[in-house]
Structures are given as structure tokens and as C-alpha cells.
Design a protein around this motif. Sequence first.
Motif, short mmCIF file in Angstrom:
data_model
loop_
_atom_site.label_atom_id
_atom_site.label_comp_id
_atom_site.label_asym_id
_atom_site.label_seq_id
_atom_site.Cartn_x
_atom_site.Cartn_y
_atom_site.Cartn_z
N LEU A 284 0.83 -1.20 0.00
CA LEU A 284 0.00 0.00 0.00
C LEU A 284 0.87 1.25 0.00
N PRO A 285 0.42 2.30 -0.64
CA PRO A 285 1.25 3.51 -0.76
C PRO A 285 1.37 4.28 0.55
N GLY A 286 2.50 4.90 0.73
CA GLY A 286 2.70 5.85 1.83
C GLY A 286 2.42 5.27 3.20
N SER A 287 1.64 6.04 3.96
CA SER A 287 1.35 5.64 5.34
C SER A 287 0.01 4.93 5.47
N THR A 288 -0.56 4.45 4.35
CA THR A 288 -1.84 3.76 4.39
C THR A 288 -1.73 2.50 5.24
N ARG A 289 -2.62 2.35 6.20
CA ARG A 289 -2.59 1.18 7.08
C ARG A 289 -3.18 -0.03 6.37
N SER A 290 -2.63 -1.18 6.67
CA SER A 290 -3.14 -2.43 6.10
C SER A 290 -4.33 -2.93 6.92
N GLY A 291 -5.39 -3.31 6.23
CA GLY A 291 -6.55 -3.85 6.93
C GLY A 291 -6.24 -5.15 7.65
N LEU A 292 -5.23 -5.88 7.16
CA LEU A 292 -4.89 -7.15 7.81
C LEU A 292 -4.15 -6.94 9.12
N THR A 293 -3.44 -5.82 9.25
CA THR A 293 -2.68 -5.59 10.49
C THR A 293 -3.57 -5.16 11.65
N VAL A 294 -4.76 -4.65 11.35
CA VAL A 294 -5.62 -4.16 12.43
C VAL A 294 -6.82 -5.07 12.70
N VAL A 295 -7.11 -5.99 11.78
CA VAL A 295 -8.34 -6.77 11.92
C VAL A 295 -8.29 -7.73 13.10
N ARG A 296 -7.09 -8.18 13.46
CA ARG A 296 -6.98 -9.09 14.62
C ARG A 296 -7.47 -8.41 15.88
N ASP A 297 -7.07 -7.15 16.09
CA ASP A 297 -7.52 -6.41 17.27
C ASP A 297 -9.01 -6.13 17.21
N ILE A 298 -9.51 -5.83 16.02
CA ILE A 298 -10.92 -5.48 15.87
C ILE A 298 -11.82 -6.68 16.15
N LEU A 299 -11.42 -7.86 15.65
CA LEU A 299 -12.28 -9.05 15.76
C LEU A 299 -11.87 -10.00 16.89
N ALA A 300 -10.92 -9.57 17.72
CA ALA A 300 -10.51 -10.42 18.83
C ALA A 300 -11.71 -10.75 19.72
N GLY A 301 -11.89 -12.03 19.98
CA GLY A 301 -12.98 -12.46 20.85
C GLY A 301 -14.30 -12.68 20.16
N VAL A 302 -14.38 -12.38 18.85
CA VAL A 302 -15.63 -12.61 18.12
C VAL A 302 -15.76 -14.10 17.84
N ASP A 303 -16.89 -14.68 18.21
CA ASP A 303 -17.09 -16.11 18.03
C ASP A 303 -17.13 -16.49 16.56
N ASP A 304 -16.60 -17.67 16.24
CA ASP A 304 -16.62 -18.24 14.88
C ASP A 304 -15.65 -17.54 13.94
N VAL A 305 -14.72 -16.76 14.50
CA VAL A 305 -13.63 -16.14 13.72
C VAL A 305 -12.32 -16.65 14.30
N HIS A 306 -11.45 -17.16 13.45
CA HIS A 306 -10.20 -17.76 13.93
C HIS A 306 -9.01 -17.17 13.19
N PHE A 307 -7.91 -16.94 13.93
CA PHE A 307 -6.67 -16.45 13.34
C PHE A 307 -5.61 -17.54 13.43
N SER A 308 -5.10 -17.98 12.29
CA SER A 308 -4.03 -18.98 12.24
C SER A 308 -2.73 -18.27 11.88
N GLN A 309 -1.73 -18.40 12.75
CA GLN A 309 -0.44 -17.77 12.51
C GLN A 309 0.56 -18.81 12.03
N LEU A 310 1.09 -18.63 10.83
CA LEU A 310 2.11 -19.51 10.28
C LEU A 310 3.44 -18.78 10.32
N SER A 311 4.53 -19.54 10.33
CA SER A 311 5.86 -18.94 10.46
C SER A 311 6.82 -19.57 9.47
N SER A 312 8.07 -19.17 9.54
CA SER A 312 9.08 -19.72 8.64
C SER A 312 9.22 -21.23 8.81
#
Length: 347
Positions: free
Chosen positions: A273-301
Amino acid sequence: MTEPGPVQSTMAVPDAALLALLGRRDENLRIAEELLDADVHVRGNALTLSGAPADVAFAERVFTELITLAERGQQVAPDNVRRTVEMLGSGEERLGESPAEVLSLDILSRRGKTIRPKTLNQKRYVDAIDANTIVFGIGPAGTGKTYLAMAKAVQALQAKMVNRIILTRPAVEAGERLGYLPGTLYEKIDPYLRPLYDALHDMIDPESIPKLTSAGTIEVAPLAYMRGRTLNDAFIILDEAQNTTPEQMKMFLTRLGFGSKIVVTGDVTQVDLPGSTRSGLTVVRDILAGVDDVHFSQLSSADVVRHRLVADIVDAYARWDDGHARPDLRSAAPRNGPSQDRRARRR
């Protein structure tokens, strides 16, 4: 206190599992000898392990898992040997799932090729897709986020759990220059959707894809085409979600209709994204934290399933980013550090 002396252990390998266990020209055996600290010898159906007690015990666990895989009729490839050693060495089997269970979960088969998870985190990601309506797969390149989501989508379509598959991603790289590119709209956006088509071709007969797309059973479209729609009875995948704005992410998630499932994939370290535009993916975890039936899977190297060098590249960039990245990227998502030494992990 004196160190315990070397020990020896012999395991009997069932006839039906022997050839699969050894691999072509004993390739699996050579890989195991490189990765394990115990000495490995095979004579007939007898597998003999010798060395320090801890090393022999670890080797026994590795070969027990590989024999289980072979007895289940699975092809035991060198990659299976490496993955088994890594999973047992990191202690992941203590979390309730053995390497044999992870590596024998078939999602989809076509023309002799079977798609299945290759790491414990990948299996948990796949299980989360089964158990939740909205799943976020977040991780670096090569961790199978999109590929496994695509396999689950095709599986759901074949099982008639959904009526259609909708694949979308933002064409953010084109920006305002999209209108100046030659060709029709679909010719202009095709380069940005091509990775989705490539994965699809691995899972569905390529000759049938045009028929399915013309019938609306499979739809591949840029994210902007989702606005104003309600998507019922569909398996919807949003790829490259790090290139959505928070407003676009909200717009997409609220397209969810009855009988549908959403999988969102992305890598928060590759935001275009250009400039200082925030990514929707970087903030959605905080926004939807604790919402039932929504899951975050973190994968790594550790979950990279491309060339082994890719994991080292991901770790090297992560170390560099820790000292140079913008503050918003540093706090976007947890990041695993460099891969630890195999022996240190095991002990």
C-alpha cells in the motif's frame, strides 16, 4: 557423574512398510542418518539404532512415526523424514497430534497427487477452516496459506457443501495506472489474479475451468467487484489481504451470506500500500478479537514448504525488519525468530 554409555535398540519393520520406509535406493535411510545423532543400520526387517540413550530414544520415536505412515499406505518421501524430525525435535507432538496424523491428512487428490498439510500449524489451519466460518491465515511466503485454502474450497465444492467458489485479491500494484494498460478489464487484472488460477489448475481439470467460470461456479475477480454484494452458499478466499485498507477489509467481511465460509490470507511483512496507508490485515486481529466463529491462524518460517532456503530467507528478512521496519509493521503480528539449532530444540 559419569555419562551413560552407548545403547542399542532393534525395531522390527513390517514387510508391508519396509520398502516405503527405506525409500527409493534407500534415500529415506540416508536422510535419517544425516538428521539423527544415533547410528542407523538395516538388515532384513531389523532396524538397529545405536548411540547415546537420548539419541536412540529420539530415533525410535522418529522411526515409529515413519513406520506408522508407511503402514497407512502413505508414500514416505525424504520431506516426510525431515518434517517428522522437525516436529518431534520441537516438541510439537506433546500438543496432542503426532507427525503421522499431520502428514496423513488428505484434503484433495487428483491424478495421483494428494494435497495435505505438511506441518502441525498447517494442519491446525486446515482444521480451523473446517470448524469456523471466517479464518485468517497469516504468515510469510511459501507457508501454503492460499494453496491449502484453495484445496479446502475445491473439497467443499465437490462435497456440495457450497455451490460456488469465489476467489479475490486486491490489484493494488496496478494503482491508477490500470486504465492505461492495453486490453480489456480482465486482461488488465489477469496478472494479479494469475496465482489463484495457477493453484486452481493443480486441483481441477484445466479443461473444465472455463465451463465452471462461465457458469458462475468459480469466480475469480478483483476485490472491488465484491462491493454491494451478498455472497450466499459460497467458499470465498481473499488472497494478499495485507494490501487491503481497513475500509476494504470491512467491506469484504460484511459480504458474508448464509451458508458461506471465508478464508483471508496474507503476509503483513509484504504490504504494498502507498505511503502511510494502514493495512486492513494488520488491524483486523484487534478489531475481531474475541468474536465467536472467527479464527486467526499464525504460520511462520517453520511452516515454509517451498525450497528449504526460503525459510532462511524469511528469517533473515525478519531479523533485518526488527531493526529497520516501521513501528506499525513491528506490532502488526507475532513473528517467530530464526530457526533454532536442531539439537537444541530437541533437548
